[in-house]
Design a protein around this motif. Structure first.
Motif, mmCIF file in Angstrom:
data_model
loop_
_atom_site.group_PDB
_atom_site.id
_atom_site.type_symbol
_atom_site.label_atom_id
_atom_site.label_comp_id
_atom_site.label_asym_id
_atom_site.label_seq_id
_atom_site.Cartn_x
_atom_site.Cartn_y
_atom_site.Cartn_z
ATOM 1 N N HIS A 196 22.848 65.378 -96.138
ATOM 2 C CA HIS A 196 23.435 64.236 -95.438
ATOM 3 C C HIS A 196 24.907 64.500 -95.115
ATOM 4 C CE1 HIS A 196 23.986 60.081 -94.242
ATOM 5 N NE2 HIS A 196 25.027 59.992 -95.030
ATOM 6 N N LEU A 265 13.842 58.613 -94.496
ATOM 7 C CA LEU A 265 15.224 58.146 -94.362
ATOM 8 C C LEU A 265 16.169 59.311 -94.068
ATOM 9 C CD1 LEU A 265 15.375 55.595 -97.332
ATOM 10 C CD2 LEU A 265 15.155 55.094 -94.890
ATOM 11 N N GLU A 269 16.329 58.548 -90.103
ATOM 12 C CA GLU A 269 17.426 57.582 -90.056
ATOM 13 C C GLU A 269 18.773 58.169 -90.456
ATOM 14 O OE1 GLU A 269 16.683 53.815 -91.778
ATOM 15 O OE2 GLU A 269 14.658 53.632 -90.960
ATOM 16 N N LYS A 271 19.934 59.100 -93.395
ATOM 17 C CA LYS A 271 20.470 58.564 -94.643
ATOM 18 C C LYS A 271 20.177 59.535 -95.777
ATOM 19 C CE LYS A 271 19.821 53.764 -93.154
ATOM 20 N NZ LYS A 271 19.178 52.457 -93.450
ATOM 21 N N VAL A 278 20.855 53.889 -101.296
ATOM 22 C CA VAL A 278 19.496 53.804 -100.753
ATOM 23 C C VAL A 278 18.635 52.883 -101.614
ATOM 24 C CG1 VAL A 278 17.382 55.107 -100.308
ATOM 25 C CG2 VAL A 278 19.595 56.058 -99.646
ATOM 26 N N ASP A 282 17.526 49.963 -99.230
ATOM 27 C CA ASP A 282 16.226 50.176 -98.599
ATOM 28 C C ASP A 282 15.157 49.418 -99.385
ATOM 29 O OD1 ASP A 282 14.679 51.877 -96.500
ATOM 30 O OD2 ASP A 282 13.555 52.117 -98.358
#
Length: 304
Positions: A196, A265, A269, A271, A278, A282
């Protein structure tokens, strides 16, 4: 009007409740969710657990929180000048000037001392584990976070130490498979964190870790493929060889879904850089973790 808003903020900054709140934020309580792993030993020993074991696990959770907060305080104290140049980190309590850096450092030292002494009264080994955790994190913050691959292993080791600490606090042994599963899942989270950060760097979003120069997206994706495969296989083996009921195999559906959701994710997305974030933000991950823990407790109580 703008001047009145500035004056209102400055007036608020001088109040005791505001200062207390800023010092509390300096402890980074959002990061404390990582320490929930301390309760893993209690959950898998639920059938023979008692109130003392629960209280010991809660104590272990907060002691880990205090030690980790002392590390965050030390990090922010050392990096406060650099953080002031960062678009996000400059809003941290110490970097923004909302709190006194030296007062915060004293609080961190007191938290560390209190945690080590308190841990020693529960279990001397747990106290030494906390000290090792603190020293490892300090070494990581000042030097080892710049060493490629080793940085990932150290991040993952922090989760493993939490799981071991939870076992020490309630005096229950761990099976090798449980520790292997914890280590592999922790590696997955650590690799995803680096991925990330690399994604943010490529998107010009202000990430500035030097170690990222030695990674590539392809390499980290390959690391994750290996670790995820090993994690799922290891957990499947754990459900059959952990000296618990084989009905633990039904929890595999939550593990598979949780891992796949996290991959979604990460890749779709963008993430996954902060596991604690998270978990809280989430809904799918949060519900999956809760259902997993609930199902493990029910299976171990009624089907073992």
């Amino acid at each position: 009007m703008p001047n009145s808003n500035i004056e209102a903020r400055e007036k608020k900054a001088g109040t005791l409740p505001y200062l207390a709140y800023m010092y509390f934020l300096q402890l980074r309580p959002r990061q404390w969710t990582k320490n929930l792993l301390v309760f893993a030993a209690l959950i898998f020993s639920i059938k023979k657990s008692n109130m003392d074991m629960l209280l010991h696990s809660v104590a272990g959770f907060f002691l880990f929180c205090f030690v980790s907060s002392s590390v965050y305080i030390l990090n922010d104290f050392v990096d406060r000048e650099a953080d002031r140049q960062h678009p996000e980190k400059r809003n941290r309590p110490m970097a923004s000037g909302a709190i006194n850096p030296y007062a915060a450092l004293c609080i961190g030292a007191l938290l560390l001392l209190f945690s080590l002494v308190s841990a020693y009264t529960f279990n001397p080994l747990f106290s030494f584990l906390l000290l090792f955790y603190f020293l490892l994190n300090v070494a990581y913050s000042f030097k080892l976070k710049h060493v490629v691959i080793l940085d990932i292993l150290i991040i993952a080791s922090g989760f493993v130490l939490r799981a071991i600490g939870g076992g020490l606090m309630i005096a229950v042994p761990f099976t090798p498979w449980f520790l292997i599963c914890t280590m592999l899942l922790s590696l997955f989270l650590a690799i995803s964190k680096r991925r990330h950060e690399l994604y943010l760097l490529e998107s010009n979003k202000g990430s500035h870790r030097k170690v990222l120069d030695f990674y590539s997206m392809e390499l980290l994706n390959q690391f994750n493929s290996i670790v995820i495969t090993m994690t799922l296989i290891s957990y499947a083996l754990f459900t059959f060889t952990s000296n618990h009921t084989v009905h633990l195999m039904w929890t595999l559906v939550f593990v598979f879904y949780g891992v796949f959701r996290y991959l979604y994710l990460i890749h779709i997305e963008g993430k996954g850089g902060k596991p604690e974030k998270v978990l809280l933000e989430d809904r799918h991950i949060l519900v999956t973790v809760m259902l997993y823990a609930f199902s493990v407790v029910l299976i171990l109580i009624y089907l073992e």
